[in-house]
Design a protein around this motif. Structure first.
Motif, PDB file in Angstrom:
ATOM      1  N   UNK A  37       0.824  -1.213   0.000  1.00 13.00           N
ATOM      2  CA  UNK A  37       0.000   0.000   0.000  1.00 13.00           C
ATOM      3  C   UNK A  37       0.854   1.258   0.000  1.00 13.00           C
ATOM      4  N   UNK A  38       1.928   1.254   0.792  1.00 11.50           N
ATOM      5  CA  UNK A  38       2.812   2.427   0.816  1.00 11.50           C
ATOM      6  C   UNK A  38       3.470   2.652  -0.547  1.00 11.50           C
ATOM      7  N   UNK A  39       3.901   1.574  -1.172  1.00  7.89           N
ATOM      8  CA  UNK A  39       4.507   1.692  -2.506  1.00  7.89           C
ATOM      9  C   UNK A  39       3.499   2.215  -3.513  1.00  7.89           C
ATOM     10  N   UNK A  40       2.272   1.700  -3.429  1.00 12.48           N
ATOM     11  CA  UNK A  40       1.228   2.163  -4.341  1.00 12.48           C
ATOM     12  C   UNK A  40       0.981   3.658  -4.171  1.00 12.48           C
ATOM     13  N   UNK A  41       0.900   4.090  -2.933  1.00 12.95           N
ATOM     14  CA  UNK A  41       0.687   5.515  -2.673  1.00 12.95           C
ATOM     15  C   UNK A  41       1.792   6.345  -3.319  1.00 12.95           C
ATOM     16  N   UNK A  42       3.032   5.938  -3.139  1.00 11.00           N
ATOM     17  CA  UNK A  42       4.159   6.685  -3.713  1.00 11.00           C
ATOM     18  C   UNK A  42       4.099   6.697  -5.240  1.00 11.00           C
ATOM     19  N   UNK A  43       3.761   5.545  -5.831  1.00 11.28           N
ATOM     20  CA  UNK A  43       3.690   5.473  -7.285  1.00 11.28           C
ATOM     21  C   UNK A  43       2.533   6.319  -7.820  1.00 11.28           C
ATOM     22  N   UNK A  44       1.386   6.269  -7.148  1.00 12.70           N
ATOM     23  CA  UNK A  44       0.244   7.069  -7.590  1.00 12.70           C
ATOM     24  C   UNK A  44       0.523   8.562  -7.445  1.00 12.70           C
ATOM     25  N   UNK A  45       1.205   8.929  -6.387  1.00 13.38           N
ATOM     26  CA  UNK A  45       1.559  10.334  -6.190  1.00 13.38           C
ATOM     27  C   UNK A  45       2.502  10.802  -7.312  1.00 13.38           C
ATOM     28  N   UNK A  46       3.452   9.956  -7.681  1.00 15.68           N
ATOM     29  CA  UNK A  46       4.380  10.306  -8.760  1.00 15.68           C
ATOM     30  C   UNK A  46       3.631  10.445 -10.087  1.00 15.68           C
ATOM     31  N   UNK A  47       2.711   9.530 -10.354  1.00 15.05           N
ATOM     32  CA  UNK A  47       1.923   9.610 -11.584  1.00 15.05           C
ATOM     33  C   UNK A  47       1.089  10.882 -11.585  1.00 15.05           C
ATOM     34  N   UNK A  48       0.466  11.201 -10.466  1.00 14.32           N
ATOM     35  CA  UNK A  48      -0.344  12.423 -10.372  1.00 14.32           C
ATOM     36  C   UNK A  48       0.512  13.658 -10.638  1.00 14.32           C
ATOM     37  N   UNK A  49       1.731  13.678 -10.113  1.00 12.41           N
ATOM     38  CA  UNK A  49       2.635  14.811 -10.345  1.00 12.41           C
ATOM     39  C   UNK A  49       2.969  14.954 -11.829  1.00 12.41           C
ATOM     40  N   UNK A  50       3.231  13.823 -12.489  1.00 13.77           N
ATOM     41  CA  UNK A  50       3.558  13.856 -13.916  1.00 13.77           C
ATOM     42  C   UNK A  50       2.361  14.338 -14.729  1.00 13.77           C
ATOM     43  N   UNK A  51       1.182  13.811 -14.412  1.00 14.46           N
ATOM     44  CA  UNK A  51      -0.022  14.235 -15.140  1.00 14.46           C
ATOM     45  C   UNK A  51      -0.272  15.724 -14.940  1.00 14.46           C
ATOM     46  N   UNK A  52      -0.113  16.209 -13.707  1.00 10.52           N
ATOM     47  CA  UNK A  52      -0.250  17.643 -13.460  1.00 10.52           C
ATOM     48  C   UNK A  52       0.737  18.459 -14.285  1.00 10.52           C
ATOM     49  N   UNK A  53       1.979  17.986 -14.357  1.00 15.02           N
ATOM     50  CA  UNK A  53       3.007  18.699 -15.115  1.00 15.02           C
ATOM     51  C   UNK A  53       2.665  18.718 -16.605  1.00 15.02           C
ATOM     52  N   UNK A  54       2.163  17.611 -17.116  1.00 14.21           N
ATOM     53  CA  UNK A  54       1.770  17.562 -18.529  1.00 14.21           C
ATOM     54  C   UNK A  54       0.652  18.555 -18.791  1.00 14.21           C
ATOM     55  N   UNK A  55      -0.327  18.577 -17.911  1.00 15.32           N
ATOM     56  CA  UNK A  55      -1.457  19.503 -18.091  1.00 15.32           C
ATOM     57  C   UNK A  55      -1.011  20.959 -18.015  1.00 15.32           C
ATOM     58  N   UNK A  56      -0.106  21.262 -17.075  1.00 10.11           N
ATOM     59  CA  UNK A  56       0.398  22.639 -16.955  1.00 10.11           C
ATOM     60  C   UNK A  56       1.171  23.059 -18.194  1.00 10.11           C
ATOM     61  N   UNK A  57       1.961  22.140 -18.740  1.00 10.68           N
ATOM     62  CA  UNK A  57       2.770  22.478 -19.923  1.00 10.68           C
ATOM     63  C   UNK A  57       1.894  22.669 -21.155  1.00 10.68           C
ATOM     64  N   UNK A  58       0.741  22.051 -21.163  1.00 12.70           N
ATOM     65  CA  UNK A  58      -0.162  22.181 -22.318  1.00 12.70           C
ATOM     66  C   UNK A  58      -1.003  23.453 -22.217  1.00 12.70           C
ATOM     67  N   UNK A  59      -1.114  23.980 -20.989  1.00 15.17           N
ATOM     68  CA  UNK A  59      -1.992  25.113 -20.732  1.00 15.17           C
ATOM     69  C   UNK A  59      -1.597  26.348 -21.421  1.00 15.17           C
TER      70      UNK A  59
END
Length: 59
Positions: A37-59
């Motif tokens: 569960x801890x690993x999943x949380x870290x991986x999901x947080x990293x994915x969320x950060x990347x998706x946010x960065x992609x969205x910001x760069x497209x904005x």
């Protein structure tokens, strides 16, 4: 292009959640479940950060 990239990351997140979900359902008392569960949380947080960065760069 950005939508495809975001879709790929979100699909990966879903696959990670399915994997851990199956482990938790099949053997919830296994000592390694907390680590899973801890690993999943870290991986999901990293994915969320990347998706946010992609969205910001497209904005």
């Amino acid at each position: 292009m950005n939508e495809d990239l975001i879709r790929s990351y979100m699909t990966a997140a879903g696959m990670l959640m399915e994997d851990v979900s199956a482990k938790v359902l099949l053997d919830p008392l296994a000592p390694e479940r907390v680590g899973d569960l801890r690993s999943l949380i870290n991986e999901l947080r990293a994915i969320a950060d990347v998706v946010d960065a992609i969205r910001r760069s497209a904005g």
